[in-house]
Design an enzyme around this catalytic site. Sequence first.
Site, PDB file in Angstrom:
ATOM      1  N   LYS A   1      12.122   5.960  14.590  1.00 51.73           N
ATOM      2  CA  LYS A   1      12.679   6.618  13.408  1.00 51.73           C
ATOM      3  C   LYS A   1      13.942   7.421  13.765  1.00 51.73           C
ATOM      4  O   LYS A   1      14.890   7.481  12.971  1.00 51.73           O
ATOM      5  CB  LYS A   1      11.632   7.526  12.760  1.00 51.73           C
ATOM      6  CG  LYS A   1      10.414   6.779  12.216  1.00 51.73           C
ATOM      7  CD  LYS A   1      10.790   5.807  11.119  1.00 51.73           C
ATOM      8  CE  LYS A   1       9.587   5.171  10.473  1.00 51.73           C
ATOM      9  NZ  LYS A   1       9.938   4.270   9.339  1.00 51.73           N
TER      10      LYS A   1
ATOM     11  N   SER B   1      10.939   9.190   8.970  1.00 51.55           N
ATOM     12  CA  SER B   1       9.858  10.165   9.127  1.00 51.55           C
ATOM     13  C   SER B   1      10.415  11.460   9.705  1.00 51.55           C
ATOM     14  O   SER B   1      11.286  11.434  10.574  1.00 51.55           O
ATOM     15  CB  SER B   1       8.792   9.608  10.076  1.00 51.55           C
ATOM     16  OG  SER B   1       7.902  10.617  10.509  1.00 51.55           O
TER      17      SER B   1
ATOM     18  N   SER C   1       0.839  -1.198   0.000  1.00 54.03           N
ATOM     19  CA  SER C   1       0.000   0.000   0.000  1.00 54.03           C
ATOM     20  C   SER C   1       0.872   1.246   0.000  1.00 54.03           C
ATOM     21  O   SER C   1       2.094   1.178   0.191  1.00 54.03           O
ATOM     22  CB  SER C   1      -0.915   0.028   1.228  1.00 54.03           C
ATOM     23  OG  SER C   1      -0.154   0.161   2.422  1.00 54.03           O
TER      24      SER C   1
ATOM     25  N   TYR D   1       6.627   5.805  17.473  1.00 53.19           N
ATOM     26  CA  TYR D   1       6.980   5.835  16.057  1.00 53.19           C
ATOM     27  C   TYR D   1       8.182   6.746  15.823  1.00 53.19           C
ATOM     28  O   TYR D   1       9.161   6.363  15.159  1.00 53.19           O
ATOM     29  CB  TYR D   1       5.770   6.310  15.261  1.00 53.19           C
ATOM     30  CG  TYR D   1       5.914   6.240  13.766  1.00 53.19           C
ATOM     31  CD1 TYR D   1       5.586   5.078  13.078  1.00 53.19           C
ATOM     32  CD2 TYR D   1       6.333   7.349  13.029  1.00 53.19           C
ATOM     33  CE1 TYR D   1       5.683   5.016  11.688  1.00 53.19           C
ATOM     34  CE2 TYR D   1       6.444   7.297  11.661  1.00 53.19           C
ATOM     35  CZ  TYR D   1       6.116   6.130  10.990  1.00 53.19           C
ATOM     36  OH  TYR D   1       6.226   6.080   9.618  1.00 53.19           O
TER      37      TYR D   1
ATOM     38  N   THR E   1      -1.150   8.868   2.694  1.00 49.23           N
ATOM     39  CA  THR E   1      -1.075   7.413   2.677  1.00 49.23           C
ATOM     40  C   THR E   1      -2.156   6.805   3.561  1.00 49.23           C
ATOM     41  O   THR E   1      -2.674   7.471   4.480  1.00 49.23           O
ATOM     42  CB  THR E   1       0.289   6.922   3.179  1.00 49.23           C
ATOM     43  OG1 THR E   1       0.392   7.223   4.586  1.00 49.23           O
ATOM     44  CG2 THR E   1       1.426   7.588   2.425  1.00 49.23           C
TER      45      THR E   1
END
Length: 317
Positions: free
Chosen positions: A206, A176, A51, A202, A237
């Site tokens: 990163k 990110s 995806s 997250y 996204t």
Amino acid sequence: MNLLDTVLDRSVVLGYSKIGYALRRRTSSWPQDPAPGALAGKDVVVTGASSGLGIATADGLARLGARVHLVVRNLEKGEKARGELRRAVPSATFELWQCDVSDLDDVRRFAAEIGAAVPAISAIVHNAGAMPPERTESRQGHEMTMAIHVLGPLLMTELLLDQLSAGDGRVVMVTSGGMYTQSLPVSDPEYTQSSYKPATAYARSKRTQVSLLPVLADRWRSRGVSVYATHPGWADTPGVVDSLPGFHKVTGPILRDVAQGADTTVWLAAVDPHPPGGGLWHDRRVRPDHYLPTTRESDDERQSIWSWARQAAQLPR
């Protein structure tokens, strides 16, 4: 033009949005696209290819001639993505592989299988990602964002160094811009000592990706393998929609499309000659690792997190 680029980068909103991408592409200093057919006859591996940015990356690589190996956790979704890609680039070859990148045992199985089938790998794009709403552990008991963004990619790369050495030897970590908000979690890499927040977890993982770049560049240089990190800016996204619905609602009109978000990833994997490794890239240029003095790590702290990661991923010394 360099001043404009810097202003866009520091503004965040302008630089990370489709506005910044459009303005930078119009400047005379925008780096040239890879040559047509730059990846003809070459094999490139893309994780998280079912995806969003993964599909866009696979599409861009295929249009440059690559045989693209789509690595997915869910084969049903992977087949759907492969069908979409075949319709978009009918002349290309897309191979489908199953692997849960957060599961180190599954990474070992996958690496053995693809390593036996593909003797030379031009590039690996580590794009697989997750932002669990609650603290979740991998099968080996590691915090999930660290497992899927750091430990799995490290192990997969190490196990495929022979194949990368036989190819063009490029490794691209898709990171990110959120990592700018976090310091290296040296004392708590598994996120057990404070209240779990998905976006923080997250961003911490990163940050770890980016902070380890100098270590990995030194470690893999003797094998002829270069490593990069790239952040896509703010791209529209499915992951953003699902994990950050409020952010998506507010920024939706200025979000990049997935092809714009994947542009630098594809460029790093294909442009000739190799860009210098060991840095963080955005919109085809190296960017600072830090903007806030409070996030900067020392060499000792970097070595500490590397020791943790090496042990957790069970890497050879």
